[in-house]
Design a protein around this motif. Structure first.
Motif, mmCIF file in Angstrom:
data_model
loop_
_atom_site.group_PDB
_atom_site.id
_atom_site.type_symbol
_atom_site.label_atom_id
_atom_site.label_comp_id
_atom_site.label_asym_id
_atom_site.label_seq_id
_atom_site.Cartn_x
_atom_site.Cartn_y
_atom_site.Cartn_z
ATOM 1 N N GLY A 31 0.936 -1.126 0.093
ATOM 2 C CA GLY A 31 -0.048 -0.003 0.047
ATOM 3 C C GLY A 31 1.007 1.209 -0.028
ATOM 4 O O GLY A 31 0.678 2.284 0.501
ATOM 5 N N SER A 32 1.938 1.150 -0.594
ATOM 6 C CA SER A 32 2.970 2.389 -0.429
ATOM 7 C C SER A 32 2.757 3.452 -1.739
ATOM 8 O O SER A 32 2.248 2.962 -2.734
ATOM 9 N N PHE A 33 3.584 4.295 -1.646
ATOM 10 C CA PHE A 33 3.526 5.273 -2.834
ATOM 11 C C PHE A 33 4.229 4.427 -4.131
ATOM 12 O O PHE A 33 4.183 4.954 -5.117
ATOM 13 N N ASN A 34 5.007 3.480 -3.757
ATOM 14 C CA ASN A 34 5.737 2.812 -4.677
ATOM 15 C C ASN A 34 4.752 2.287 -5.778
ATOM 16 O O ASN A 34 5.024 2.168 -6.880
ATOM 17 N N ILE A 35 3.674 1.744 -5.378
ATOM 18 C CA ILE A 35 2.577 0.980 -6.150
ATOM 19 C C ILE A 35 1.703 2.130 -6.524
ATOM 20 O O ILE A 35 1.157 1.800 -7.793
ATOM 21 N N GLY A 36 1.240 2.971 -6.092
ATOM 22 C CA GLY A 36 0.396 3.980 -6.446
ATOM 23 C C GLY A 36 -1.180 3.470 -6.481
ATOM 24 O O GLY A 36 -1.356 2.338 -6.332
ATOM 25 N N GLN A 37 -2.037 4.429 -6.357
ATOM 26 C CA GLN A 37 -3.634 4.030 -6.350
ATOM 27 C C GLN A 37 -4.040 3.245 -7.448
ATOM 28 O O GLN A 37 -4.630 2.188 -7.014
ATOM 29 N N ARG A 38 -3.587 3.465 -8.708
ATOM 30 C CA ARG A 38 -3.990 2.584 -9.815
ATOM 31 C C ARG A 38 -3.522 1.236 -9.688
ATOM 32 O O ARG A 38 -4.425 0.310 -9.691
ATOM 33 N N ARG A 39 -2.437 0.993 -9.477
ATOM 34 C CA ARG A 39 -1.811 -0.342 -9.324
ATOM 35 C C ARG A 39 -2.285 -1.064 -8.280
ATOM 36 O O ARG A 39 -2.546 -2.265 -7.925
ATOM 37 N N PHE A 40 -2.548 -0.237 -7.057
ATOM 38 C CA PHE A 40 -2.958 -0.851 -5.880
ATOM 39 C C PHE A 40 -4.407 -1.501 -6.119
ATOM 40 O O PHE A 40 -4.671 -2.405 -5.711
ATOM 41 N N ASN A 41 -5.036 -1.070 -6.861
ATOM 42 C CA ASN A 41 -6.507 -1.400 -7.169
ATOM 43 C C ASN A 41 -6.351 -2.565 -8.027
ATOM 44 O O ASN A 41 -7.071 -3.667 -7.827
ATOM 45 N N LEU A 42 -5.530 -2.803 -9.091
ATOM 46 C CA LEU A 42 -5.349 -3.807 -9.718
ATOM 47 C C LEU A 42 -4.875 -4.934 -8.873
ATOM 48 O O LEU A 42 -4.956 -6.080 -9.176
ATOM 49 N N GLN A 43 -3.933 -4.610 -7.753
ATOM 50 C CA GLN A 43 -3.615 -5.632 -6.614
ATOM 51 C C GLN A 43 -4.715 -6.253 -6.162
ATOM 52 O O GLN A 43 -4.673 -7.410 -5.994
ATOM 53 N N LYS A 44 -5.696 -5.370 -5.608
ATOM 54 C CA LYS A 44 -6.766 -5.724 -4.758
ATOM 55 C C LYS A 44 -7.375 -7.015 -5.916
ATOM 56 O O LYS A 44 -7.929 -7.865 -5.451
ATOM 57 N N ASN A 45 -7.601 -6.385 -6.942
ATOM 58 C CA ASN A 45 -8.390 -7.175 -7.861
ATOM 59 C C ASN A 45 -7.806 -8.710 -7.993
ATOM 60 O O ASN A 45 -8.677 -9.804 -8.093
ATOM 61 N N PHE A 46 -6.473 -8.704 -8.127
ATOM 62 C CA PHE A 46 -5.782 -9.998 -8.286
ATOM 63 C C PHE A 46 -5.972 -10.560 -6.839
ATOM 64 O O PHE A 46 -6.290 -11.804 -6.950
ATOM 65 N N VAL A 47 -5.834 -10.105 -5.941
ATOM 66 C CA VAL A 47 -5.901 -10.810 -4.524
ATOM 67 C C VAL A 47 -7.362 -11.288 -4.406
ATOM 68 O O VAL A 47 -7.627 -12.341 -3.931
ATOM 69 N N GLY A 48 -8.410 -10.752 -4.973
ATOM 70 C CA GLY A 48 -9.587 -11.165 -4.922
ATOM 71 C C GLY A 48 -9.976 -12.429 -5.640
ATOM 72 O O GLY A 48 -10.577 -13.453 -5.293
ATOM 73 N N LYS A 49 -9.354 -12.526 -6.743
ATOM 74 C CA LYS A 49 -9.323 -13.785 -7.685
ATOM 75 C C LYS A 49 -8.610 -14.972 -7.155
ATOM 76 O O LYS A 49 -9.314 -16.015 -7.083
ATOM 77 N N VAL A 50 -7.685 -14.545 -6.381
ATOM 78 C CA VAL A 50 -6.937 -15.874 -5.708
ATOM 79 C C VAL A 50 -7.746 -16.308 -4.605
ATOM 80 O O VAL A 50 -7.978 -17.393 -4.427
ATOM 81 N N ALA A 51 -8.462 -15.294 -4.015
ATOM 82 C CA ALA A 51 -9.213 -15.719 -2.590
ATOM 83 C C ALA A 51 -10.569 -16.497 -3.164
ATOM 84 O O ALA A 51 -10.916 -17.461 -2.610
ATOM 85 N N LEU A 52 -11.101 -16.118 -4.356
ATOM 86 C CA LEU A 52 -12.185 -16.726 -4.929
ATOM 87 C C LEU A 52 -11.792 -18.198 -5.315
ATOM 88 O O LEU A 52 -12.460 -19.112 -5.050
ATOM 89 N N MET A 53 -10.553 -18.482 -5.904
ATOM 90 C CA MET A 53 -10.313 -19.685 -6.350
ATOM 91 C C MET A 53 -9.938 -20.643 -5.487
ATOM 92 O O MET A 53 -9.830 -22.016 -5.529
ATOM 93 N N LEU A 54 -9.363 -20.034 -4.025
ATOM 94 C CA LEU A 54 -9.026 -20.788 -3.129
ATOM 95 C C LEU A 54 -9.969 -21.834 -2.612
ATOM 96 O O LEU A 54 -9.894 -22.809 -2.032
ATOM 97 N N GLY A 55 -11.503 -21.384 -2.582
ATOM 98 C CA GLY A 55 -12.503 -22.253 -2.048
ATOM 99 C C GLY A 55 -12.691 -21.889 -0.447
ATOM 100 O O GLY A 55 -12.562 -22.834 0.294
#
Length: 550
Positions: free
Chosen positions: A172-196
């Protein structure tokens, strides 16, 4: 008189469609279930009717007085004291979202903390009506079509083949920025969904790394994929430096506790997302995580280019932070775009139980000392068979500086420490030293040897988190008392396995062994009979270790 229709949705299923007379103020309360949440009521104010008989432990409630809209309405009402477990009418008022929902135990319901949610509600005593609350979803006004109606959703057990307690540590640092932070959250959500995710499957929580780490939600907060996705969506971008090491250390020490939902015997996993590189030292945090039995995965995105390497504290940060530097625990994605293809391979890694090498098990969380009889009655050739017995037990365990530790003492009338727990930290070195132990020859004073080992071998590691075991191998009668020294060892938390050969008295073996005696004392007539006992001792150590974790 005209009528307004009130649709009420719960988990995507229409629970009720009741007419409300125009101009009236909800004369008939809406019947809901035990699990209906605040976000399922799409009105600023509504009267509802909670059923009786809801199980208190099944209520999912976040906050106190003001509740996150993901909370059970009836659970919040019982928690607030508006109704009892017998149910009754409740009035719900929608409120804006907020931060830091508190955890309070009240009226038999333990609410949970939640760092942030987009909507809230509060409850008061509602108006009674004629609608009966049964705890079941009420049918809609449409006539039956011949199709089977969907049942009210139950809590799902999840993927039972993927048992893991997982913390996603997102950047959640300035390194990643707001836009890529949201893309990161989307990816984590997909992983969480597939985990079962489910009650008997994986449980997940989320921590955000920035200037200061923040635990967004714990393992116990949500046990369904839908609620986890809601929670991930609600996480806000914090900014600051990417102090990943600080966040990883905090997660290892504070996230995985019984109070926050960690389960016994389930692997603890942290999936660390790093966009670029960390701003602080991550190696020490990796060591702390391993000491706490946490399996660290690093998902690196957009590795630093050559021109940026000068700003990186340690270019080998991935290798030093992961559970094991064997390629299994590191994962790289070139960027945050088109990441769907990376979801399944990561999930497969997280669900591979047998690869979780940093989990606390009997193989990596024990201190085992061998007390070896070197008396003259043994003889050199039989002494070699005893050393082979010791080696076959030792090589089963994951010996390392943070794993299992092995020590050996040889005794006659005197005692000699062959090596202590801190002398060797690799399996190869330990086995080599055991092979080269020189036979002493002499008398047999087993009691003195036990006292010596407790004082000089176990004493220096009394603060170790590992469970302590002593394996005694002897072929004869001791010239001194063994009962007192063995009892002192038991009192010091040391579990004793006694292995007797040839002339070793059964009474001595039982006096030395821990309880139950029959599973901690072994005897064989011949030294060649030691080999079958190897597996019995290993199984006994693992059994005792697991029982100590209960």
């Amino acid at each position: 008189m005209s009528a307004a229709w009130i649709p009420v949705l719960c988990l995507g299923v229409c629970l009720l469609l009741l007419p409300e007379p125009a101009g009236s103020e909800g004369a008939v309360p809406i019947a809901i279930t035990c699990f209906t949440r605040g976000l399922d009521i799409r009105k600023e104010k509504a009267d509802v009717l909670c059923p009786g008989g809801c199980a208190l432990e099944e209520f999912s409630v976040f906050g106190n007085i003001v509740y996150a809209s993901v909370s059970s309405i009836c659970g919040a009402a019982v928690h607030r004291g508006v109704i009892s477990i017998s149910g009754g009418p409740v009035r719900i008022y929608s409120l804006p979202g907020r931060e830091n929902y508190s955890s309070v135990a009240a009226n038999g319901v333990q609410s949970q903390t939640l760092s942030r949610w987009s909507a809230s509600f509060t409850v008061t005593k509602g108006k009674s009506g004629t609608q009966e609350a049964t705890g079941q979803a009420v049918s809609t006004a449409r006539p039956p079509t011949g199709k089977r109606l969907k049942k009210t959703p139950e809590k799902k057990t999840g993927n039972k083949d993927c048992k893991a307690d997982i913390a996603f540590l997102i950047d959640g640092s300035f390194n990643i920025g707001q836009r890529r932070f949201n893309l990161q959250k989307n990816f984590v959500g997909k992983v969480a969904l597939m985990l079962g995710i489910g009650t008997e499957g994986p449980h997940v929580g989320l921590v955000q790394a920035s200037e200061h780490p923040k635990i967004e939600f714990y393992l116990k907060n949500f046990t369904s994929a839908k609620d986890v996705l809601f929670a991930i969506k609600e996480v806000g971008f914090r900014g600051g430096n990417s102090n990943t090491g600080k966040a990883l250390k905090h997660t290892a020490q504070k996230f995985f506790t019984a109070d926050t939902g960690v389960r016994r015997g389930i692997p603890k996993v942290v999936v660390v997302f790093i966009d670029g590189w960390p701003s602080d030292d991550i190696e020490e945090a990796g060591i702390v995580a391993r000491e706490f039995g946490v399996n660290v995965f690093i998902v690196s995105v957009a590795k630093p280019i050559p021109e940026e390497l000068g700003m990186v504290q340690d270019v080998a940060f991935v290798d030093k932070a992961v559970c094991r530097n064997n390629g299994f625990f590191s994962y790289h994605m070139p960027n945050w775009f088109g990441t769907t293809k990376y979801v399944k391979p990561l999930v497969q890694k997280l669900c591979t139980y047998e690869q979780m090498m940093c989990s606390k098990t009997c193989y990596n969380s024990v201190n085992i000392a061998f007390l070896i009889d070197g008396s003259s009655s043994v003889g050199d050739s039989n002494f070699r068979l005893m050393l082979e017995f010791v080696s076959n037990i030792a090589k089963t365990f994951e010996i390392s500086d943070i794993g299992a530790k092995i020590a050996a003492v040889q005794f006659t009338y005197d005692q000699r420490t062959e090596f202590s727990f801190t002398d060797y930290s690799t399996k190869e070195n330990v086995l080599a030293v055991i092979r080269n132990i020189r036979y002493m020859s002499g008398g047999t004073a087993t009691g003195d040897a036990i006292s010596f080992t407790v004082r000089n071998v176990f004493g220096p590691v009394r603060e170790s988190p590992n469970k302590n075991f002593l394996v005694i191998v002897t072929d004869g009668q001791s010239y001194d008392d063994v009962r007192g020294p063995a009892a002192a060892a038991h009192d010091a938390g040391i579990t004793i396995f006694s292995v007797g050969v040839a002339w070793a008295p059964l009474d001595d073996l039982k006096d030395m062994a821990s309880k139950p005696k029959e599973s901690h004392a072994f005897f064989t007539r011949e030294f060649t009979g030691l080999e079958p006992i190897v597996s019995d001792v290993i199984r006994g150590i693992c059994r005792d270790f697991l029982e100590s974790q209960q």
